[in-house]
Write an enzyme that holds these catalytic residues in place. Structure first.
Site, PDB file in Angstrom:
ATOM      1  N   GLY A 167     -10.166   9.056 -19.169  1.00 18.57           N
ATOM      2  CA  GLY A 167     -10.166   9.070 -17.884  1.00 18.57           C
ATOM      3  C   GLY A 167      -8.909   8.552 -17.234  1.00 18.57           C
ATOM      4  O   GLY A 167      -8.694   7.106 -17.747  1.00 18.57           O
ATOM      5  N   GLY A 219     -22.921  -8.545  -2.800  1.00 20.15           N
ATOM      6  CA  GLY A 219     -21.733  -7.997  -3.020  1.00 20.15           C
ATOM      7  C   GLY A 219     -21.608  -6.907  -3.943  1.00 20.15           C
ATOM      8  O   GLY A 219     -20.601  -6.020  -3.885  1.00 20.15           O
ATOM      9  N   HIS A 237      13.570  -6.279   8.934  1.00 20.96           N
ATOM     10  CA  HIS A 237      14.582  -6.154   7.790  1.00 20.96           C
ATOM     11  C   HIS A 237      14.825  -7.627   7.129  1.00 20.96           C
ATOM     12  O   HIS A 237      14.797  -8.466   8.068  1.00 20.96           O
ATOM     13  CB  HIS A 237      15.928  -5.548   8.228  1.00 20.96           C
ATOM     14  CG  HIS A 237      16.803  -5.758   6.781  1.00 20.96           C
ATOM     15  ND1 HIS A 237      16.861  -4.989   6.067  1.00 20.96           N
ATOM     16  CD2 HIS A 237      17.966  -6.815   6.883  1.00 20.96           C
ATOM     17  CE1 HIS A 237      17.924  -5.138   5.143  1.00 20.96           C
ATOM     18  NE2 HIS A 237      18.615  -6.558   5.786  1.00 20.96           N
TER      19      HIS A 237
END
Length: 479
Positions: free
Chosen positions: A194, A39, A458
């Site tokens: 950062g 992984g 909606h």
């Protein structure tokens, strides 16, 4: 005799294991070499476990606003050990899932560190780190040290955190994302160097959990790759939450002492200030893992620290390929997976499509979430495009208000002459799930009119996407 394969993949991260599985599906005898964990960084120390941490932070934040939803929550708190344990458990479950998929598809797993000795041959040595075996289910009996041959070798070794001289992570007071993901205790204060995806996600997590957070960013905007308008909206939300952000600034020196770290920060105008915190997270980018593979000796071409490849992942040396972070930006898991499939299908003789990197979405799972695809407004104008801009705020959407998430923005950018969708940028709740609608639209070369003609359900957040397109034509309904 060395074991012989059609394809050997070096590195079992998202790009590597997907490439290996696709190769096996196409009938190619395939093996994958991994030195540490199936992984890769994404699943074990990046994409997945950080989302588990951020989910805990999101839930904790919602608990603090329970009264607004008519709910009563008293004396709530958190247990950092349990938060981390849950995050590691999610990672472990998916780690085992990768092992199952490799076994299911007949991919041989080779534990160790690979070096390409010549085209078509690798040597695997014992890993410098102890291999983290999948928790469940176990993979097919893994191979180990030795010599292996393959017609095609795919390098998918990923990347590691970049370290700045004098501010290298020490695992105690200066953290990389490894340490930031498994804190033993909650720091009261921290500095984040950062404000890219990694930095701002950790800044958001720790701020939501109550830490005083200062973000130091060298560029003139937070989240530098994002559209400026979206970044400004996100920054206002961060600052409203109590986060301090210093732009056009850099950490020039750090001093450790008495359980604290003091950073000297220099701004664009040359002025300096000192900020003291318990921890500092270094999130100044990543660098590809290209060392120790034997590539220089083989004459593989590099381009500014990455492996130079063609549209199908092939290097200049026949039989050697590269995908993912080692093959260049954007350094994203989904880009690596897609490259792996393209590379393998080309090897198998299929006619794969060429990936358009301009249509790769980017997602940042901070609070608020940020997602984007395509050109920013500035980039489109600098490219000489005449543009039409559409915007729609979350506060005009019924579902957003019902969710208690009325702050956010959807922005769309169209070519004024052709109607082509050039870019889409979002900030707000669940935008990382919404962005794929625009990605599909761009890949289908959709125009603004086709998006206007589409019916959106909606009540959903996706209606804001429709309204943003309508706004680009001066036809917006709900603002």
């Amino acid at each position: 005799m060395a074991d012989t394969y059609d394809v050997i993949v070096i590195g079992a991260g998202p790009g590597g294991y997907v490439a290996a599985i696709r190769a096996a599906q196409l009938g190619l005898k395939t093996a994958i070499v991994e030195r540490e964990h199936l992984g890769g960084i994404c699943l074990n120390w990046g994409c997945i476990p950080t989302k588990a941490l951020l989910r805990s932070a999101e839930t904790y934040d919602h608990m603090g606003h329970a009264d607004a939803f008519g709910l009563s929550v008293e004396n709530f708190s958190f247990d950092m050990e349990k938060i981390v344990k849950r995050s590691r458990g999610v990672s472990g479950q998916l780690n085992g899932g990768v092992g199952f998929l490799l076994k299911k598809n007949g991919v041989e797993v080779i534990w160790g560190e690979a070096r390409i000795t010549k085209p078509g041959e690798i040597e695997v040595a014992a890993p410098q780190k102890e291999a983290v075996q999948p928790q469940h289910p176990a993979p097919k009996k893994a191979l180990g040290e030795g010599t292996y041959k393959a017609k095609h070798i795919i390098i998918a070794t990923g990347a590691r955190p970049r370290a700045l001289p004098g501010i290298e992570p020490d695992g105690e007071m200066i953290w990389s994302y490894f340490e930031a993901m498994v804190p033993k205790a909650m720091p009261k204060s921290l500095i984040v160097m950062g404000s890219g995806a990694i930095g701002i996600e950790f800044a958001s997590f720790y701020r939501s959990m109550g830490a005083e957070v200062t973000v130091v960013e060298l560029m003139p905007q937070v989240m530098p790759v994002e559209d400026a308008e979206i970044a400004q909206h996100a920054q206002k939300r961060f600052e409203k939450q109590g986060m301090k952000i210093l732009l056009e600034a850099k950490v020039t020196k750090v001093e450790k002492g008495n359980g604290e770290i003091t950073a000297t920060i220099e701004t664009k105008d040359g002025k300096t200030q000192s900020i003291t915190a318990e921890k500092l997270i270094s999130a100044v980018g990543v660098v590809g893992n290209v060392e120790g593979l034997g590539l220089e000796e083989l004459g593989v071409t590099f381009d500014r620290g990455i492996i130079a490849v063609d549209d199908y992942g092939a290097t200049n040396v026949p039989g050697i390929h590269a995908i993912g972070d080692v093959a260049g930006a954007p350094m994203l898991a989904h880009k690596a997976e897609h490259e792996g499939v393209i590379c393998v299908e080309k090897i198998a003789g299929l006619p794969p499509h060429v990936m358009d990197k301009a249509k790769i979405p980017g997602c940042t799972y901070c609070n608020p979430q940020v997602a984007s695809v395509g050109m920013t407004e500035r980039a489109a104008k600098e490219a000489g495009r005449e543009v039409k801009i559409g915007r729609f705020p979350f506060q005009g959407n019924g579902k957003a208000i019902a969710l208690g998430e009325p702050e956010g923005l959807v922005k769309t950018i169209f070519d004024a002459k052709t109607g082509q969708l050039l870019g889409a940028h979002m900030v707000g709740a669940e935008v990382t799930e919404l962005i794929q609608g625009f990605v599909v639209a761009m890949n289908l070369e959709t125009t603004e009119q086709e998006l206007i003609d589409a019916v959106f359900p909606h009540p959903t957040l996706s209606e804001m996407m429709h309204e943003s397109v309508l706004d680009s034509q001066g036809r917006v309904i709900h603002t």
